[in-house]
Design an enzyme around this catalytic site. Structure first.
Site, PDB file in Angstrom:
ATOM      1  CB  SER A  54      71.683  35.388  29.311  1.00 34.81           C
ATOM      2  OG  SER A  54      71.215  36.596  28.777  1.00 34.81           O
ATOM      3  CE1 TYR A  82      67.050  33.149  28.388  1.00 34.03           C
ATOM      4  CE2 TYR A  82      67.825  35.420  28.319  1.00 34.03           C
ATOM      5  CZ  TYR A  82      68.027  34.074  28.054  1.00 34.03           C
ATOM      6  OH  TYR A  82      69.192  33.663  27.459  1.00 34.03           O
TER       7      TYR A  82
HETATM    8  N1  NAD Z   1      71.741  33.613  21.050  1.00 32.38           N
HETATM    9  C1  NAD Z   1      71.962  34.547  21.972  1.00 32.38           C
HETATM   10  O1  NAD Z   1      72.113  35.738  21.645  1.00 32.38           O
HETATM   11  C2  NAD Z   1      72.056  34.185  23.428  1.00 32.38           C
HETATM   12  C3  NAD Z   1      72.333  35.218  24.333  1.00 32.38           C
HETATM   13  C4  NAD Z   1      72.414  34.906  25.686  1.00 32.38           C
HETATM   14  C5  NAD Z   1      72.249  33.606  26.119  1.00 32.38           C
HETATM   15  N2  NAD Z   1      71.957  32.635  25.214  1.00 32.38           N
HETATM   16  C6  NAD Z   1      71.777  31.264  25.720  1.00 32.38           C
HETATM   17  O2  NAD Z   1      72.545  30.385  24.923  1.00 32.38           O
HETATM   18  C7  NAD Z   1      71.905  29.118  24.816  1.00 32.38           C
HETATM   19  C8  NAD Z   1      71.734  28.730  23.369  1.00 32.38           C
HETATM   20  O3  NAD Z   1      70.973  29.757  22.728  1.00 32.38           O
HETATM   21  P1  NAD Z   1      70.597  29.719  21.194  1.00 32.38           P
HETATM   22  O4  NAD Z   1      70.638  31.105  20.708  1.00 32.38           O
HETATM   23  O5  NAD Z   1      71.372  28.670  20.500  1.00 32.38           O
HETATM   24  O6  NAD Z   1      69.065  29.299  21.317  1.00 32.38           O
HETATM   25  P2  NAD Z   1      68.201  28.238  20.491  1.00 32.38           P
HETATM   26  O7  NAD Z   1      66.792  28.457  20.912  1.00 32.38           O
HETATM   27  O8  NAD Z   1      68.509  28.326  19.038  1.00 32.38           O
HETATM   28  O9  NAD Z   1      68.735  26.851  21.026  1.00 32.38           O
HETATM   29  C9  NAD Z   1      68.264  26.248  22.206  1.00 32.38           C
HETATM   30  C10 NAD Z   1      67.828  24.833  21.866  1.00 32.38           C
HETATM   31  O10 NAD Z   1      67.422  24.221  23.086  1.00 32.38           O
HETATM   32  C11 NAD Z   1      66.301  23.401  22.800  1.00 32.38           C
HETATM   33  N3  NAD Z   1      65.537  23.253  24.049  1.00 32.38           N
HETATM   34  C12 NAD Z   1      64.838  24.205  24.709  1.00 32.38           C
HETATM   35  N4  NAD Z   1      64.274  23.685  25.802  1.00 32.38           N
HETATM   36  C13 NAD Z   1      64.651  22.376  25.841  1.00 32.38           C
HETATM   37  C14 NAD Z   1      64.371  21.307  26.731  1.00 32.38           C
HETATM   38  N5  NAD Z   1      63.589  21.476  27.803  1.00 32.38           N
HETATM   39  N6  NAD Z   1      64.907  20.102  26.472  1.00 32.38           N
HETATM   40  C15 NAD Z   1      65.680  19.910  25.370  1.00 32.38           C
HETATM   41  N7  NAD Z   1      65.967  20.880  24.477  1.00 32.38           N
HETATM   42  C16 NAD Z   1      65.451  22.098  24.721  1.00 32.38           C
HETATM   43  C17 NAD Z   1      65.542  24.109  21.717  1.00 32.38           C
HETATM   44  O11 NAD Z   1      64.740  23.217  20.948  1.00 32.38           O
HETATM   45  C18 NAD Z   1      66.659  24.760  20.900  1.00 32.38           C
HETATM   46  O12 NAD Z   1      66.996  23.977  19.777  1.00 32.38           O
HETATM   47  C19 NAD Z   1      70.605  29.260  25.605  1.00 32.38           C
HETATM   48  O13 NAD Z   1      70.826  28.799  26.916  1.00 32.38           O
HETATM   49  C20 NAD Z   1      70.361  30.757  25.619  1.00 32.38           C
HETATM   50  O14 NAD Z   1      69.581  31.144  26.726  1.00 32.38           O
HETATM   51  C21 NAD Z   1      71.862  32.897  23.882  1.00 32.38           C
END
Ligand code: NAD
Length: 321
Positions: free
Chosen positions: A126, A151
């Site tokens: 991130s 985080y």
């Molecule tokens: N969306 C953004 O702007 C953004 C920015 C920076 C980093 N990220 C990173 O990108 C990745 C995806 O983000 P996103 O926006 O799709 O988030 P999201 O929350 O929509 O998707 C993450 C998924 O992981 C699942 N999850 C969480 N913990 C889990 C576990 N222990 N076991 C199994 N499943 C689990 C959740 O149920 C969820 O469906 C994450 O690692 C997030 O930290 C996202």
């Protein structure tokens, strides 16, 4: 190729799965479907994937991935996107971050290490790792050791764990630092969603740091394009097989401009409540994307006006369901 996508019911994971299936790959998706935000949205994303040829979904926590590995088999690529996301939630629920982003990440590394042929692991990091001490645009070469949220601390720790597995076991990995990803089917905990909900229901929106914030918003299609470029082209490493890339838009938008664009997209003005800076937030994010552009030809193409209009059109429909 046979590809594992963790967090397949999540925002980014569901799009990546769609894209890979469209290219003819086989995708196994795992997700624990937790209730950090409305699981109905996760189920709806999965419903659009389930009928597609080559897709299989297994409800599973990251921390079960090794004890249940016989259900999964082996993969050429592992795209690890499951995590406890969100900066603010880490203040109330710190252990959710340890479970998913530390222990969960380590479980994925152990799972990949156990494969007979070393798969390429592409994992989500991130922009929050840069904290408030870096000077935008952020470069991957900056030293990141001053996170302003738990985080961010877990994402830095995950990068460090990954590096150690690359160094110790030769596990090939690419970490991607995402910069504020948005779009249809997005995340309800993110500002663009909360703002839209408030604007449409005539409630005030909270504008932190009196609007003096800048974010490098990246449209979901651009993120997916970056991830699939890496998955399909593979990776070349010189020494330790671990690389980090920023993946952002390289064009930060002022918060007030963002709000005005969203107002236009939704066709309604916001009631604004101006507030001071929030704990854990950063003033500006901006990705230097030279590395991923040079290595993979990554070039974001969606501007904020188009991206927010796409989100607003979808959101108005989703609210009526
Ligand atoms: N969306 C953004 O702007 C953004 C920015 C920076 C980093 N990220 C990173 O990108 C990745 C995806 O983000 P996103 O926006 O799709 O988030 P999201 O929350 O929509 O998707 C993450 C998924 O992981 C699942 N999850 C969480 N913990 C889990 C576990 N222990 N076991 C199994 N499943 C689990 C959740 O149920 C969820 O469906 C994450 O690692 C997030 O930290 C996202």
């Amino acid at each position: 190729m046979k590809i594992l996508v963790t967090g397949a019911a999540g925002f980014i994971g569901s799009y990546v799965s769609h894209s890979l299936l469209g290219m003819g790959h086989e995708v196994t998706g795992i997700d624990c479907l937790n209730d950090y935000y409305d699981p109905a949205l996760k189920v709806a994303r999965l419903d659009s994937l389930r009928p597609l040829q080559g897709f299989e979904f297994i409800e599973m926590d990251l921390n079960e991935i090794n004890s249940r590995k016989s259900e999964l088999g082996e993969f050429e690529i592992i795209i690890h996107l499951a995590a406890q996301a969100g900066v603010r939630y880490s203040i109330q629920n710190p252990f959710a971050y340890a479970d998913s982003n530390l222990s969960g990440h380590l479980n994925v590394l152990e799972f990949a290490r156990g494969h007979a042929r070393s798969p390429l692991v592409i994992y989500a990091s991130s922009s929050s790792v840069y904290g408030n001490n870096s000077t935008p645009p952020y470069k991957e070469t900056e030293f990141v050791n001053k996170p302003v949220s738990l985080y961010a601390a877990t994402k830095i720790a995950a990068e460090a764990m990954s590096y150690s597995y690359a160094s110790l076991y030769g596990l090939r990995q690419i970490g991607l630092r995402f910069f504020t990803v948005y779009g249809p089917w997005g995340r309800p905990d993110m500002a663009y969603w909360g703002f839209s909900e408030a604007i449409l229901s005539g409630k005030p929106i909270k504008v932190f740091n009196n609007g003096k914030l800048r974010r490098d918003f990246t449209y979901i299609d651009d993120i997916v394009d970056g991830i699939t470029r890496i998955a399909t082209r593979g990776a070349h490493f010189e020494t330790v097989p671990h690389k980090i890339y920023n993946i952002g838009n390289n064009n930060p938008v002022e918060l007030m401009t963002f709000i005005e664009t969203l107002e236009t997209a939704l066709g309604k003005k916001a009631i604004k409540e101006f507030l001071p800076m929030q704990k854990g937030d950063v003033f500006e994010t901006c990705a230097d994307i030279t590395a991923i552009s040079d290595d993979y030809g990554f070039k974001p193409t969606t501007d904020i006006k188009t991206g927010l209009q796409n989100f607003a059109d979808w959101f108005l429909g989703w609210r009526e369901v």
